[in-house]
Write an enzyme that holds these catalytic residues in place. Sequence first.
Site, PDB file in Angstrom:
ATOM      1  N   HIS A 192     -28.841  39.578 -12.837  1.00 16.62           N
ATOM      2  CA  HIS A 192     -27.751  40.356 -12.263  1.00 16.62           C
ATOM      3  C   HIS A 192     -27.225  39.683 -11.005  1.00 16.62           C
ATOM      4  O   HIS A 192     -27.786  38.687 -10.538  1.00 16.62           O
ATOM      5  CB  HIS A 192     -28.222  41.780 -11.930  1.00 16.62           C
ATOM      6  N   HIS A 220     -24.522  40.723  -7.267  1.00 18.93           N
ATOM      7  CA  HIS A 220     -23.816  41.782  -6.526  1.00 18.93           C
ATOM      8  C   HIS A 220     -23.017  41.186  -5.386  1.00 18.93           C
ATOM      9  O   HIS A 220     -23.196  40.014  -5.046  1.00 18.93           O
ATOM     10  CB  HIS A 220     -24.771  42.864  -6.030  1.00 18.93           C
ATOM     11  N   GLU A 244     -28.767  39.789  -0.488  1.00 21.09           N
ATOM     12  CA  GLU A 244     -30.056  40.444  -0.707  1.00 21.09           C
ATOM     13  C   GLU A 244     -31.136  39.685   0.042  1.00 21.09           C
ATOM     14  O   GLU A 244     -31.385  38.517  -0.231  1.00 21.09           O
ATOM     15  CB  GLU A 244     -30.360  40.474  -2.208  1.00 21.09           C
ATOM     16  N   ARG A 297     -36.831  42.471 -13.572  1.00 18.36           N
ATOM     17  CA  ARG A 297     -35.564  43.042 -13.084  1.00 18.36           C
ATOM     18  C   ARG A 297     -34.500  42.142 -13.638  1.00 18.36           C
ATOM     19  O   ARG A 297     -34.440  40.954 -13.307  1.00 18.36           O
ATOM     20  CB  ARG A 297     -35.542  43.073 -11.549  1.00 18.36           C
ATOM     21  N   HIS A 308     -29.320  36.315 -10.004  1.00 25.36           N
ATOM     22  CA  HIS A 308     -30.761  36.120  -9.873  1.00 25.36           C
ATOM     23  C   HIS A 308     -31.536  37.058 -10.785  1.00 25.36           C
ATOM     24  O   HIS A 308     -30.986  38.022 -11.335  1.00 25.36           O
ATOM     25  CB  HIS A 308     -31.191  36.309  -8.420  1.00 25.36           C
ATOM     26  N   GLU A 335     -29.164  49.729  -5.547  1.00 25.82           N
ATOM     27  CA  GLU A 335     -29.855  48.961  -6.575  1.00 25.82           C
ATOM     28  C   GLU A 335     -29.441  49.431  -7.971  1.00 25.82           C
ATOM     29  O   GLU A 335     -29.589  48.712  -8.953  1.00 25.82           O
ATOM     30  CB  GLU A 335     -31.370  49.119  -6.366  1.00 25.82           C
TER      31      GLU A 335
HETATM   32 MN    MN Z   1     -30.341  41.733  -6.634  1.00 26.79          MN
END
Ligand code: MN
Length: 417
Positions: free
Chosen positions: A127, A129, A133, A124, A172, A195
């Site tokens: 990124h 946000h 999380e 993943r 992360h 997401e």
């Molecule tokens: Mn995340």
Amino acid sequence: MQDLSRRRILAAGAVGGAFVASAAASAGTFGNPDHPLEGSVNAKTPSSLTNPGPQNPKLANEFPSFQDPPSTDVDGMPLFWSSFNNAHKRIQNGGWAREVTQADFAISDSVSGVNMRLSVGGVRELHWHQQAEWAVMVSGTCRITVIDGDGRPSIRDVKQGDLWYFPPGLPHSLQGLGPDGAEFVLVFDNGHSSEFNTLMLTDWVAHTPPDVLAQNFNVPADAFKNIPLDALWIFQAEEPGLLAAAQKAAASPQGESDIQFTFSMNDMAPTKTTKGGSVKVIDSRNFPISTTIAAALVTIQPGGLRELHWHPNADEWQYYIKGSARMTVFNTGPKAQTADFRAGDLGYVQKSLGHYVQNTGTTDLVFLEIFKADRFAEVALTQWLACTPPELVARHLNLDPKLITQMSKGRPDILPV
Ligand code: MN
Ligand code: MN
């Protein structure tokens, strides 16, 4: 389904005690099924109960409490059932994700949930946000990387039962490890969070002029000639090497972060164990970084009951992990509604609304209670009544005061059969 209507309970109780028999005299004003006339027990005309229209029995039969609600259910309320099981999967080489946000689950205002799978080596992408999380590993092993606000990295490998928490804005990545990658559930502390809408490394680099990139990173501009023009989001990469090597390669002169971003639920002793099951509470008291999410991992044995209670400080978002459950939620009105839950389903109870959860299966029921709060808090109905003058409580419910004095002043949490 066992539907013990109050009429039947009263009839049974009348045999055993004069006190219940006296209460039976007021059964006409005692609530369902006598007033109002709700529930199949009140539907005397056979065709009141049939369903001749179009239907999908396989799906409908998953919801016995919707098909035939307990007669104590009354009125209606916004749907508090949802599921990852019927959520759309976005699949790419390297893994997939599906989510349930407030767009799909209107009542879920405080948090949204994501279920993600990463293959061995599946990434993943890097990124960040605006929301925090919180995550729980449900299968396999995963490597996480993060850097804190003082520029100190942390890289950890997590396994089934482990949690992580990334505060808002800390960037992360996640990568599945061998032998079978990782599956986990993310919880964002905002019902709108998606997401599929995060700040991604590849997006920013693709939308910054090459000369600015060159100046910023102090490398030649043509170094960026092969950057991806579309975000990677999830992609397949090689399985990473040993954790110690990754930590060494990423080491900072500022040192490693002293923040514990991960927590092992498996290594934690239950906060409480009773004859009916156990509870592990994980919040900022034992997982200090998790300042906006409190969690309780609940295990209920077959026939057990998560006692009648509510939470004064936050809505409850539930993730069902194993077994089968039935939850009834109580609201003003009065309103009471019951729904059924299985592995992968989600439940939601708004702040301070009464509720209880029953294990309806033959195996342990395991689920997570998640709160957008720094601490787990609860009011238990039994404890409240036991810690109120017995005569006062007895006067409300026409109960023998002696029975009130026998109620638990502790908090059993989970009651056995
Ligand atoms: Mn995340
Ligand atoms: Mn609860």
